[in-house]
Design an enzyme around this catalytic site. Sequence first.
Site, PDB file in Angstrom:
ATOM      1  N   HIS A 429      41.958 -20.901 -49.309  1.00 28.80           N
ATOM      2  CA  HIS A 429      41.358 -20.472 -48.043  1.00 28.80           C
ATOM      3  C   HIS A 429      42.353 -20.643 -46.901  1.00 28.80           C
ATOM      4  O   HIS A 429      42.552 -19.727 -46.090  1.00 28.80           O
ATOM      5  CB  HIS A 429      40.087 -21.272 -47.766  1.00 28.80           C
ATOM      6  CG  HIS A 429      39.444 -20.951 -46.457  1.00 28.80           C
ATOM      7  ND1 HIS A 429      38.227 -20.312 -46.363  1.00 28.80           N
ATOM      8  CD2 HIS A 429      39.850 -21.156 -45.178  1.00 28.80           C
ATOM      9  CE1 HIS A 429      37.920 -20.147 -45.074  1.00 28.80           C
ATOM     10  NE2 HIS A 429      38.898 -20.669 -44.338  1.00 28.80           N
ATOM     11  N   GLU A 430      42.995 -21.812 -46.837  1.00 28.45           N
ATOM     12  CA  GLU A 430      43.930 -22.064 -45.738  1.00 28.45           C
ATOM     13  C   GLU A 430      45.124 -21.120 -45.796  1.00 28.45           C
ATOM     14  O   GLU A 430      45.536 -20.549 -44.783  1.00 28.45           O
ATOM     15  CB  GLU A 430      44.392 -23.522 -45.769  1.00 28.45           C
ATOM     16  CG  GLU A 430      43.294 -24.531 -45.509  1.00 28.45           C
ATOM     17  CD  GLU A 430      42.527 -24.257 -44.227  1.00 28.45           C
ATOM     18  OE1 GLU A 430      43.106 -23.709 -43.276  1.00 28.45           O
ATOM     19  OE2 GLU A 430      41.329 -24.579 -44.184  1.00 28.45           O
ATOM     20  N   HIS A 433      44.650 -17.684 -44.392  1.00 25.50           N
ATOM     21  CA  HIS A 433      44.820 -17.501 -42.947  1.00 25.50           C
ATOM     22  C   HIS A 433      46.226 -16.991 -42.647  1.00 25.50           C
ATOM     23  O   HIS A 433      46.418 -16.150 -41.761  1.00 25.50           O
ATOM     24  CB  HIS A 433      44.574 -18.809 -42.207  1.00 25.50           C
ATOM     25  CG  HIS A 433      43.130 -19.160 -42.057  1.00 25.50           C
ATOM     26  ND1 HIS A 433      42.224 -18.320 -41.442  1.00 25.50           N
ATOM     27  CD2 HIS A 433      42.427 -20.258 -42.433  1.00 25.50           C
ATOM     28  CE1 HIS A 433      41.030 -18.894 -41.446  1.00 25.50           C
ATOM     29  NE2 HIS A 433      41.121 -20.060 -42.049  1.00 25.50           N
TER      30      HIS A 433
END
EC number: 3.4.24.-
Length: 632
Positions: A429-430, A433
């Site tokens: 998820h990170e 970004h």
Amino acid sequence: MHGLLLAGLAVALPLGVAGHPARPQTALSPRGIDVNAYRFTSTAKYNEHKTTSQMVQSFAYSKDDDYVATATKLVKSTFPNMTFRTVKDHYIGTNGIGHVHFKQTAHDIDIDNADFNVNIGRDGKVFTFGNSFYQGEMPKTNPMVKRDYSDPVKALHGAIKTLKIPVKPESAKAMPMDEVETFKFEGTSGALSEPKAKLVYIQKDGNLHLTWRVETDVGDNWLLSYVDSKESETVHNVVDYVASADYKVFAFGLNDPTEGQPSMIKDPWNTTGSGSPFTWHGDGKTDYTVTRGNNVAAQDNPSGGSQWENNYRPDSPQLSFVYDYSDQMEPEDYKDFAITQLFYTTNTFHDVLYSLGFTEEAGNFQVNNGNKGGKGNDFAICNAQDGSGTNNANFATPPDGQPGRMRMYTWTTSKPKRDGDLEAGIVIHEYTHGLSNRLCGGPANSNCLNDLEAGGMGEGWGDFYATAIRLKQGDTHDTDYTMGEWAANQKGGIREYPYSTNMQTNPYTYADVKGMREVHGIGTVWATILYDVLWNLIDDHGMGKNVMPKMVDGVPTDGRTLAMKLVLDGMTLMPCNPNFMQARDAIIDADMALTKGANKCSLMKAFAKRGLGSNTKPGKGYTNNFDMPSGC
């Protein structure tokens, strides 16, 4: 800011490196800055492929023009009386689409939130385009002639005072840089790098405002603060770049320790495609025996400080990164295992994304780009067990050429504590970004997911990729998945609903976006829609055993990696600060470019099911429409 806030816990959570929240959600940073209050409002328009094909029939093409020249002609013909510059980040994607980005100017000063993106097809014709150019009255006089604006040092003081940025500017001196009216500040303390300021216009409320864009990186927040050029304590808008060998590891696809046991994996770069030509432990100039290489530098950071280069990393001259882990151990007792796991997960995801099109030209994270385009010297700096927070994670994405920065925290929601480095979904998820901020609007512009709705999609893409990668053989359309359940020690995870194609299990539709004021809730709606997209394509094309895509003529052969590819390609097509409708259209257009529209009906079936049907109306009404387009 991007991170992982959770809900329903009787603990004090850090509120702003924006955790991956689920239920009670906040936009406050650890210092109380409400970044949501300073977000830009998007004015972007997107012309999808069908509309573009009709609009540009009379457009004058020349067989002698390259794709950049064709794109430039389109901008000039669309806005013949406006001035702009070509951003130097154009490239041709792995799907054959050329991507060119332009920035509007006034008196040779950038209008920082006025962008035009043009996508050129394999045939040399305009495929799609979008823009947020300012169309109001331009300033009649050049402010630089009489220097009709404040000193940049005053702007720095104003940003720090208004936003409570922990930087001490008392001895600041503005030193000119190469670009016109661009400065770096010497003599400050508290920032990880020297603050900078650049004179730019912004469009707001139908008018242009001359501002100093003040850049301050303080770790938990990496801010671009747009300070009024005359009233230094007036901050118009804010952008935050932060979003909150042999290896014994949990293999890629195992989301967390509940899904399997660590195993021995040998030379994984041999099975992950062409994304790591120097292996994971070299950059073409230096070979490392620690968890550092061309794509990633992974280390611990128990102090939570800004230094990383000399921090502790596991070291093995034999490249044998084999360490113990038990769920009865405290995180600090298995830090070697955690750093190795973080290094393994981020490198593998780098290689997966590379095969899908996140290459050097597209702005990926690498030190050495090997003369393949883009700007190098920007691998991902990944801090394991970072001491600057708990129960959270975040990723900072500056423009191409500057390293990304991931901070992974331990979670205090169980005994012993748990380490987010071991939950692959959080790491993926990170890192996503970084993907979305580099692709949307082009690799030179990290400001294109600042609008609330666009920022929400940034969160949703992170959940989408995390969930797609954890799918297992034997999963079906009826399989549900949560986010953050293991790290948070919270049954049901940290989102309002699990990701499910069942409308009773997860009832979210497009209309639920109305009234939401926080990016993670909006992101959950977007990821819910994409989960239906994912399963429609898997139902049509099956799911391969390996998450590394197998390609035929550049098209993934299974539904999971096809969905991942179309979502990625869609990011490259959509305008700066897109909305749900524009993102939907961009994914449909990505399929048109890749497969000539073979999956249009399956895609639209998923979108329409969740209220983004073919007759959804633009604007902020967020009214569901369940119509399918003609021909489906």
